[in-house]
Motif scaffolding. Structure first.
Motif, PDB file in Angstrom:
ATOM      1  N   PHE A   1      -4.422   3.372  -1.750  1.00 15.46           N
ATOM      2  CA  PHE A   1      -5.241   2.933  -0.624  1.00 15.46           C
ATOM      3  C   PHE A   1      -6.536   3.721  -0.604  1.00 15.46           C
ATOM      4  CE2 PHE A   1      -6.704   3.882   3.707  1.00 15.46           C
ATOM      5  CZ  PHE A   1      -7.081   2.608   4.093  1.00 15.46           C
ATOM      6  N   PRO A   2      -7.679   3.007  -0.543  1.00 21.05           N
ATOM      7  CA  PRO A   2      -7.841   1.568  -0.749  1.00 21.05           C
ATOM      8  C   PRO A   2      -7.818   1.243  -2.232  1.00 21.05           C
ATOM      9  CG  PRO A   2      -9.968   2.560  -0.317  1.00 21.05           C
ATOM     10  CD  PRO A   2      -8.963   3.675  -0.199  1.00 21.05           C
ATOM     11  N   ALA A   3      -7.601  -0.037  -2.540  1.00 17.63           N
ATOM     12  CA  ALA A   3      -7.560  -0.477  -3.936  1.00 17.63           C
ATOM     13  C   ALA A   3      -8.832  -1.259  -4.266  1.00 17.63           C
ATOM     14  CB  ALA A   3      -6.340  -1.344  -4.183  1.00 17.63           C
ATOM     15  N   SER A   4      -9.286  -1.147  -5.512  1.00 15.74           N
ATOM     16  CA  SER A   4     -10.503  -1.850  -5.915  1.00 15.74           C
ATOM     17  C   SER A   4     -10.218  -3.080  -6.763  1.00 15.74           C
ATOM     18  CB  SER A   4     -11.422  -0.899  -6.697  1.00 15.74           C
ATOM     19  OG  SER A   4     -10.738  -0.379  -7.835  1.00 15.74           O
ATOM     20  N   ASP A   5      -8.973  -3.207  -7.250  1.00  9.86           N
ATOM     21  CA  ASP A   5      -8.622  -4.341  -8.107  1.00  9.86           C
ATOM     22  C   ASP A   5      -7.113  -4.573  -8.035  1.00  9.86           C
ATOM     23  OD1 ASP A   5      -8.563  -6.348  -9.996  1.00  9.86           O
ATOM     24  OD2 ASP A   5      -8.829  -5.007 -11.707  1.00  9.86           O
ATOM     25  N   PHE A   6      -6.708  -5.816  -7.803  1.00  8.46           N
ATOM     26  CA  PHE A   6      -5.286  -6.152  -7.698  1.00  8.46           C
ATOM     27  C   PHE A   6      -4.780  -6.941  -8.902  1.00  8.46           C
ATOM     28  CE2 PHE A   6      -6.051  -4.942  -3.378  1.00  8.46           C
ATOM     29  CZ  PHE A   6      -4.832  -4.478  -2.913  1.00  8.46           C
ATOM     30  N   SER A   7      -5.578  -7.039  -9.956  1.00  3.09           N
ATOM     31  CA  SER A   7      -5.216  -7.879 -11.100  1.00  3.09           C
ATOM     32  C   SER A   7      -3.854  -7.530 -11.668  1.00  3.09           C
ATOM     33  CB  SER A   7      -6.279  -7.754 -12.203  1.00  3.09           C
ATOM     34  OG  SER A   7      -7.539  -8.141 -11.728  1.00  3.09           O
ATOM     35  N   SER A   8      -3.644  -6.278 -11.999  1.00  2.00           N
ATOM     36  CA  SER A   8      -2.387  -5.887 -12.652  1.00  2.00           C
ATOM     37  C   SER A   8      -1.196  -6.073 -11.720  1.00  2.00           C
ATOM     38  CB  SER A   8      -2.460  -4.432 -13.123  1.00  2.00           C
ATOM     39  OG  SER A   8      -2.653  -3.546 -12.028  1.00  2.00           O
TER      40      SER A   8
ATOM     41  N   GLY B   1      -3.279  -4.164   4.313  1.00  4.55           N
ATOM     42  CA  GLY B   1      -4.093  -4.632   5.421  1.00  4.55           C
ATOM     43  C   GLY B   1      -5.570  -4.561   5.122  1.00  4.55           C
ATOM     44  N   GLY B   2      -6.360  -5.210   5.967  1.00  2.00           N
ATOM     45  CA  GLY B   2      -7.811  -5.132   5.885  1.00  2.00           C
ATOM     46  C   GLY B   2      -8.373  -5.612   4.564  1.00  2.00           C
ATOM     47  N   GLN B   3      -9.303  -4.841   3.999  1.00  2.00           N
ATOM     48  CA  GLN B   3      -9.977  -5.225   2.767  1.00  2.00           C
ATOM     49  C   GLN B   3      -9.014  -5.350   1.590  1.00  2.00           C
ATOM     50  OE1 GLN B   3     -13.192  -6.194   2.489  1.00  2.00           O
ATOM     51  NE2 GLN B   3     -13.257  -5.979   4.714  1.00  2.00           N
ATOM     52  N   ASP B   4      -7.944  -4.572   1.593  1.00  2.00           N
ATOM     53  CA  ASP B   4      -6.944  -4.694   0.525  1.00  2.00           C
ATOM     54  C   ASP B   4      -6.296  -6.078   0.543  1.00  2.00           C
ATOM     55  OD1 ASP B   4      -7.348  -2.186  -0.512  1.00  2.00           O
ATOM     56  OD2 ASP B   4      -5.722  -1.247   0.619  1.00  2.00           O
ATOM     57  N   THR B   5      -5.918  -6.539   1.715  1.00  2.00           N
ATOM     58  CA  THR B   5      -5.296  -7.858   1.843  1.00  2.00           C
ATOM     59  C   THR B   5      -6.274  -8.960   1.452  1.00  2.00           C
ATOM     60  OG1 THR B   5      -3.918  -7.025   3.644  1.00  2.00           O
ATOM     61  CG2 THR B   5      -4.077  -9.404   3.414  1.00  2.00           C
ATOM     62  N   ILE B   6      -7.501  -8.851   1.923  1.00  2.00           N
ATOM     63  CA  ILE B   6      -8.517  -9.853   1.603  1.00  2.00           C
ATOM     64  C   ILE B   6      -8.733  -9.950   0.100  1.00  2.00           C
ATOM     65  CG2 ILE B   6     -10.983 -10.404   1.814  1.00  2.00           C
ATOM     66  CD1 ILE B   6     -10.874  -9.100   4.619  1.00  2.00           C
ATOM     67  N   LEU B   7      -8.889  -8.811  -0.561  1.00  2.00           N
ATOM     68  CA  LEU B   7      -9.129  -8.797  -2.002  1.00  2.00           C
ATOM     69  C   LEU B   7      -7.950  -9.379  -2.762  1.00  2.00           C
ATOM     70  CD1 LEU B   7     -10.875  -8.028  -4.410  1.00  2.00           C
ATOM     71  CD2 LEU B   7      -9.911  -5.707  -4.287  1.00  2.00           C
TER      72      LEU B   7
ATOM     73  N   THR C   1       0.835  -1.187   0.000  1.00  6.94           N
ATOM     74  CA  THR C   1       0.000   0.000   0.000  1.00  6.94           C
ATOM     75  C   THR C   1       0.880   1.252   0.000  1.00  6.94           C
ATOM     76  OG1 THR C   1      -1.830   1.106   1.127  1.00  6.94           O
ATOM     77  CG2 THR C   1      -0.194   0.073   2.529  1.00  6.94           C
ATOM     78  N   ASP C   2       0.457   2.247  -0.738  1.00  9.73           N
ATOM     79  CA  ASP C   2       1.300   3.425  -0.967  1.00  9.73           C
ATOM     80  C   ASP C   2       1.105   4.478   0.128  1.00  9.73           C
ATOM     81  OD1 ASP C   2       3.078   5.154  -2.123  1.00  9.73           O
ATOM     82  OD2 ASP C   2       1.748   5.802  -3.733  1.00  9.73           O
ATOM     83  N   TYR C   3       1.456   4.100   1.348  1.00  6.91           N
ATOM     84  CA  TYR C   3       1.564   5.073   2.435  1.00  6.91           C
ATOM     85  C   TYR C   3       2.499   4.503   3.492  1.00  6.91           C
ATOM     86  CZ  TYR C   3      -1.990   2.730   5.435  1.00  6.91           C
ATOM     87  OH  TYR C   3      -2.701   1.854   6.215  1.00  6.91           O
TER      88      TYR C   3
END
Length: 413
Positions: free
Chosen positions: A216-223, A241-247, A185-187
């Motif tokens: 942060f937050p991210a909606s898609d990790f495909s790329s 962390g959180g929803q970013d990690t889960i996704l 995450t970029d912070y």
């Protein structure tokens, strides 16, 4: 016939008793006068609605209120009322700092707790230092909180990026998986987790082959995941962390990436595992400082928490309980809510509250054991929220940055 000597003795004892009572009452009155504004006010400043709210949020408020209830059935300390207030910082440093300033200046809040999100925690720490108030951090991960950005007003209660890396990253590298690629995450927290884990990887003979940062937050990790997959790294490490990690973990499973490369979250909470389900999360290695099902004390407290929240507590929520409880004991035992006096007590008194055991160092780090965990297979879980194998207890000495390496201005070697 009356015995004059006996009467004199009795009279002296009565007078001594009256004098002792007067001294105790005077002492109590003096102590009460040292409580500012006639109330001890605790502010829970956290993410109530965003990416981190599941493992902090309303559960953090519940944990704080449980600590008050367990400390005092009538909600009092030194004859003064204890009050818990809370607010949503929305993971924005400016909102967090503004709320902290308002609480300290206008609402007479004595201590702010929780503070998930590193940028928010750092901003609130600065305000607390200016206002001579106390901050007890449970949710933020960044090592700089007790390293180069440390101050005398802050305690980092639960975990940091060094402790997480010294558990998870070390275990994975030593298992033979040497080449690492980071999605971060970029912070500040992403930077801290990446740096801490990278140092552990290299120190144990591994190599960092790349780093990609995401908003942060991210909606898609495909790329990000496809780039990491193309690196051929043994490990794709998630410094978020959180929803970013889960996704990210869910998408790695959907693309089949987790079948050929190890997905390693640097920080993961039991709530995240619950959200993913054991079918997706099974086999993940992680480090935490608290697990509800570790022993009888943790189970007893956690089941009480569950009755109120309908979910088991995260390590951040357990940390809120511990920090508030120990803060109140410090106020009671020193007879004041004065910042310097309370902090001196906290840093000089060993802590063992049934959830955490350790001591607070000069740099403000609450040093205690960490747990190296592995997520169970669905067939291994015997009850709801029974999600972890405890693979190793990481000693306190290995779970905190050595003071000899500290950049904190408070550390004198």
């Amino acid at each position: 016939m009356k015995n004059p000597a006996r009467n004199t003795t009795r009279k002296n004892l009565v007078q001594a008793g009256i004098l002792a009572s007067a001294v105790l009452l005077a002492g109590s009155a003096t102590a009460q006068q040292k409580i500012s504004d006639d109330v001890v006010k605790i502010g829970v400043l956290t993410d109530m609605s965003g990416a981190y709210s599941d493992f902090t949020g309303t559960g953090a408020v519940t944990a704080a209120k449980m600590a008050v209830e367990d400390f005092s059935k009538n909600g009092m300390v030194l004859g003064k009322k204890i009050e818990v207030v809370y607010s949503d910082h929305q993971n924005k440093p400016d909102i967090g700092a503004s709320r902290a300033r308002q609480w300290f200046d206008q609402e007479q809040v004595d201590v702010i707790v929780e503070l998930v999100t590193t940028n928010v925690a750092l901003a609130v720490m600065d305000v607390a230092e200016q206002k001579k108030k106390i901050v007890l951090i449970s949710g933020a991960a960044s090592l700089p909180i007790t390293n180069e950005r440390c101050n005398a007003n802050t305690v980092h209660w639960v975990y940091d990026s060094y402790g997480l890396a010294s558990g998870t990253a070390k275990a994975i590298v030593q298992s033979g998986k040497k080449n690492w690629y980071f999605i971060a995450t970029d912070y500040a927290a992403g930077v801290a987790m990446t740096n801490s884990a990278s140092q552990v990887v290299v120190a144990n003979g591994g190599k960092v082959v790349g780093v990609t940062k995401h908003p942060f937050p991210a909606s898609d990790f495909s790329s990000f995941l496809l780039t990491a997959q193309a690196s051929k790294a043994d490990v794709i490490a998630l410094a978020n962390g959180g929803q970013d990690t889960i996704l990210a973990i869910k998408q790695a499973a959907e693309y089949g990436i987790s079948k050929t490369q190890s997905i390693v979250p640097i920080v993961l909470f039991i709530n995240d595992v619950h959200a993913m389900g054991l079918k997706v999360a099974q086999g993940l290695t992680l480090t935490e400082s608290f697990y509800w099902n570790r022993d009888e004390k943790s189970r007893a407290w956690s089941r009480r928490f569950f009755e109120k929240s309908k979910k088991m507590p995260s390590m951040a929520q357990a940390g809120v309980y511990s920090s508030v409880l120990n803060y109140l004991h410090a106020v009671a035992n020193t007879g004041t809510d004065d910042m310097a006096t309370v902090m001196k007590y906290l840093k000089s008194t060993p802590i063992d509250d049934g959830l955490f055991k350790g001591s607070i160092r000069a740099d403000g780090k609450f040093a205690h054991e960490m747990l190296l965990l592995e997520v169970k297979k669905p067939s291994e879980s015997t009850e709801p929220w029974d999600y972890y194998h405890v693979r190793k207890v990481i000693p306190t000495a290995d779970a905190a940055l050595p003071l000899s390496e500290s950049k904190c201005k408070l550390v004198q070697l």
